[in-house]
Design an enzyme around this catalytic site. Sequence first.
Site, PDB file in Angstrom:
ATOM      1  N   THR A 120       0.859  -1.190   0.000  1.00 20.73           N
ATOM      2  CA  THR A 120       0.000   0.000   0.000  1.00 20.73           C
ATOM      3  C   THR A 120       0.896   1.241   0.000  1.00 20.73           C
ATOM      4  OG1 THR A 120      -0.094  -0.133   2.406  1.00 20.73           O
ATOM      5  CG2 THR A 120      -1.918  -1.126   1.194  1.00 20.73           C
ATOM      6  N   SER A 142      -6.273  -2.589  -1.204  1.00 22.29           N
ATOM      7  CA  SER A 142      -5.675  -1.980   0.000  1.00 22.29           C
ATOM      8  C   SER A 142      -5.812  -2.943   1.168  1.00 22.29           C
ATOM      9  CB  SER A 142      -6.352  -0.648   0.324  1.00 22.29           C
ATOM     10  OG  SER A 142      -7.712  -0.852   0.661  1.00 22.29           O
ATOM     11  N   HIS A 176      -2.133   0.413  13.787  1.00 24.42           N
ATOM     12  CA  HIS A 176      -1.263  -0.616  13.206  1.00 24.42           C
ATOM     13  C   HIS A 176       0.039  -0.703  14.007  1.00 24.42           C
ATOM     14  CE1 HIS A 176      -3.938  -0.237   9.682  1.00 24.42           C
ATOM     15  NE2 HIS A 176      -3.541  -1.466   9.388  1.00 24.42           N
ATOM     16  N   HIS A 177       0.849  -1.721  13.644  1.00 26.58           N
ATOM     17  CA  HIS A 177       2.152  -1.902  14.294  1.00 26.58           C
ATOM     18  C   HIS A 177       3.106  -0.765  13.917  1.00 26.58           C
ATOM     19  CE1 HIS A 177       3.681  -3.304  10.394  1.00 26.58           C
ATOM     20  NE2 HIS A 177       2.513  -3.904  10.282  1.00 26.58           N
ATOM     21  N   LYS A 227       4.812  -0.050  10.312  1.00 26.50           N
ATOM     22  CA  LYS A 227       4.041   0.329   9.117  1.00 26.50           C
ATOM     23  C   LYS A 227       4.556   1.662   8.600  1.00 26.50           C
ATOM     24  CE  LYS A 227      -0.561   0.681   7.177  1.00 26.50           C
ATOM     25  NZ  LYS A 227      -0.154  -0.067   5.979  1.00 26.50           N
TER      26      LYS A 227
HETATM   27  N1  LIG Z   1      -3.298  -5.212   1.136  1.00 28.01           N
HETATM   28  C1  LIG Z   1      -3.287  -5.854   2.316  1.00 28.01           C
HETATM   29  O1  LIG Z   1      -4.238  -6.594   2.666  1.00 28.01           O
HETATM   30  C2  LIG Z   1      -2.107  -5.688   3.220  1.00 28.01           C
HETATM   31  C3  LIG Z   1      -2.019  -6.380   4.437  1.00 28.01           C
HETATM   32  C4  LIG Z   1      -0.856  -6.257   5.211  1.00 28.01           C
HETATM   33  C5  LIG Z   1       0.199  -5.470   4.757  1.00 28.01           C
HETATM   34  N2  LIG Z   1       0.067  -4.776   3.583  1.00 28.01           N
HETATM   35  C6  LIG Z   1       1.159  -3.984   3.019  1.00 28.01           C
HETATM   36  O2  LIG Z   1       2.102  -4.893   2.458  1.00 28.01           O
HETATM   37  C7  LIG Z   1       3.424  -4.341   2.518  1.00 28.01           C
HETATM   38  C8  LIG Z   1       4.361  -5.332   3.217  1.00 28.01           C
HETATM   39  O3  LIG Z   1       3.894  -5.584   4.539  1.00 28.01           O
HETATM   40  P1  LIG Z   1       4.718  -6.540   5.543  1.00 28.01           P
HETATM   41  O4  LIG Z   1       3.997  -6.438   6.827  1.00 28.01           O
HETATM   42  O5  LIG Z   1       4.986  -7.876   4.935  1.00 28.01           O
HETATM   43  O6  LIG Z   1       6.115  -5.728   5.643  1.00 28.01           O
HETATM   44  P2  LIG Z   1       7.556  -6.302   6.023  1.00 28.01           P
HETATM   45  O7  LIG Z   1       8.410  -5.094   6.274  1.00 28.01           O
HETATM   46  O8  LIG Z   1       7.460  -7.339   7.088  1.00 28.01           O
HETATM   47  O9  LIG Z   1       8.043  -7.045   4.681  1.00 28.01           O
HETATM   48  C9  LIG Z   1       8.384  -6.377   3.509  1.00 28.01           C
HETATM   49  C10 LIG Z   1       9.518  -7.150   2.851  1.00 28.01           C
HETATM   50  O10 LIG Z   1       9.758  -6.581   1.571  1.00 28.01           O
HETATM   51  C11 LIG Z   1      11.165  -6.550   1.368  1.00 28.01           C
HETATM   52  N3  LIG Z   1      11.501  -5.565   0.340  1.00 28.01           N
HETATM   53  C12 LIG Z   1      11.610  -4.223   0.468  1.00 28.01           C
HETATM   54  N4  LIG Z   1      11.929  -3.660  -0.720  1.00 28.01           N
HETATM   55  C13 LIG Z   1      12.001  -4.681  -1.607  1.00 28.01           C
HETATM   56  C14 LIG Z   1      12.271  -4.752  -2.997  1.00 28.01           C
HETATM   57  N5  LIG Z   1      12.559  -3.653  -3.707  1.00 28.01           N
HETATM   58  N6  LIG Z   1      12.242  -5.955  -3.595  1.00 28.01           N
HETATM   59  C15 LIG Z   1      11.977  -7.088  -2.902  1.00 28.01           C
HETATM   60  N7  LIG Z   1      11.714  -7.080  -1.581  1.00 28.01           N
HETATM   61  C16 LIG Z   1      11.725  -5.900  -0.945  1.00 28.01           C
HETATM   62  C17 LIG Z   1      11.746  -6.235   2.751  1.00 28.01           C
HETATM   63  O11 LIG Z   1      13.112  -6.599   2.843  1.00 28.01           O
HETATM   64  C18 LIG Z   1      10.827  -7.070   3.647  1.00 28.01           C
HETATM   65  O12 LIG Z   1      11.336  -8.396   3.834  1.00 28.01           O
HETATM   66  C19 LIG Z   1       3.248  -2.971   3.218  1.00 28.01           C
HETATM   67  O13 LIG Z   1       3.098  -1.986   2.228  1.00 28.01           O
HETATM   68  C20 LIG Z   1       1.959  -3.139   3.999  1.00 28.01           C
HETATM   69  O14 LIG Z   1       1.316  -1.897   4.249  1.00 28.01           O
HETATM   70  C21 LIG Z   1      -1.049  -4.890   2.815  1.00 28.01           C
END
Ligand SMILES: NC(=O)c1ccc[n+]([C@@H]2O[C@H](COP(=O)([O-])OP(=O)(O)OC[C@H]3O[C@@H](n4cnc5c(N)ncnc54)[C@H](O)[C@@H]3O)[C@@H](O)[C@H]2O)c1
Length: 245
Positions: A77, A101, A135-136, A139
């Site tokens: 997001t 989202s 959220h945590h 975020k």
């Molecule tokens: N749409 C939904 O239902 C929903 C639900 C939860 C989280 N999210 C979103 O998803 C995203 C990830 O959430 P998360 O909790 O897993 O975060 P997180 O930080 O635990 O994991 C993200 C991962 O992406 C990796 N990363 C960063 N840049 C990168 C790149 N260029 N290429 C490859 N990997 C890369 C990081 O190293 C990390 O391991 C956030 O934007 C969050 O807001 C969306």
Amino acid sequence: MNIALIGYGKMGREIEQIALERGHTILFKIDVDNKDVLTAEEFKQVDVAIEFTSPHSAVDNVKVCLAAGVPVVIGSTGWYNQLPEVKKYCEEHTGGMFYASNFSLGVNLFFELNKKLAQLMANAEGYEVGMLEVHHTQKVDAPSGTAITLAEGLFENYPRKTKWVSQVADQPTEELLGEEVLPILSLRKDPAPGTHMVEYRSASDRIVITHEAFNRRGFATGAVLAAEYLQGKKGIYTMADLLKL
Ligand SMILES: NC(=O)c1ccc[n+]([C@@H]2O[C@H](COP(=O)([O-])OP(=O)(O)OC[C@H]3O[C@@H](n4cnc5c(N)ncnc54)[C@H](O)[C@@H]3O)[C@@H](O)[C@H]2O)c1
């Protein structure tokens, strides 16, 4: 189905578990330390990529998938200001993409409940509406993409509000809010998989609707269902298509 996980963080790991339970194969787990795989020839063996990284990397990752002809489910997001550009890129490459989202079934029902309540409240005098999302602390974006979707749903049926303003807890703003402004308060604490609350408050009572995620399983299941739905398709899809809302 052969899946590539782009982003192997909290969501990537949860999605892996659900995908394996549903009989799929994870061909690649791509994260910052092996990003070059994204451009490799073998990436074309992937049926669907599932992208959960960050607001800063999502658009580039999605474009690589679309350019390689791999349909992509986008969970990241905080990049929606670039949505028109990404949709155009998808159409130019005759690609397939599915973005949301929030992938949880419960939240998507909550989106509909929010619209219905806004419709009921539109003519009620004396109520002021506001939103809260929790959220945590890791975020990156605030307000959450889910809160923005809720705000947009409210605007559809509640003409008194036309724009939202972000308020971050512990960082009070002096800004005076106009009548047309919907305040969205963002609170960050651990642990907190995600809570969204819409409140209508008058001098004598309040009406509140709340969605609270207990864990990430609901989001991950929705993302895998979205990948199953997207396999073999061209075009642009959202949860409204999957859930037939
Ligand atoms: N749409 C939904 O239902 C929903 C639900 C939860 C989280 N999210 C979103 O998803 C995203 C990830 O959430 P998360 O909790 O897993 O975060 P997180 O930080 O635990 O994991 C993200 C991962 O992406 C990796 N990363 C960063 N840049 C990168 C790149 N260029 N290429 C490859 N990997 C890369 C990081 O190293 C990390 O391991 C956030 O934007 C969050 O807001 C969306």
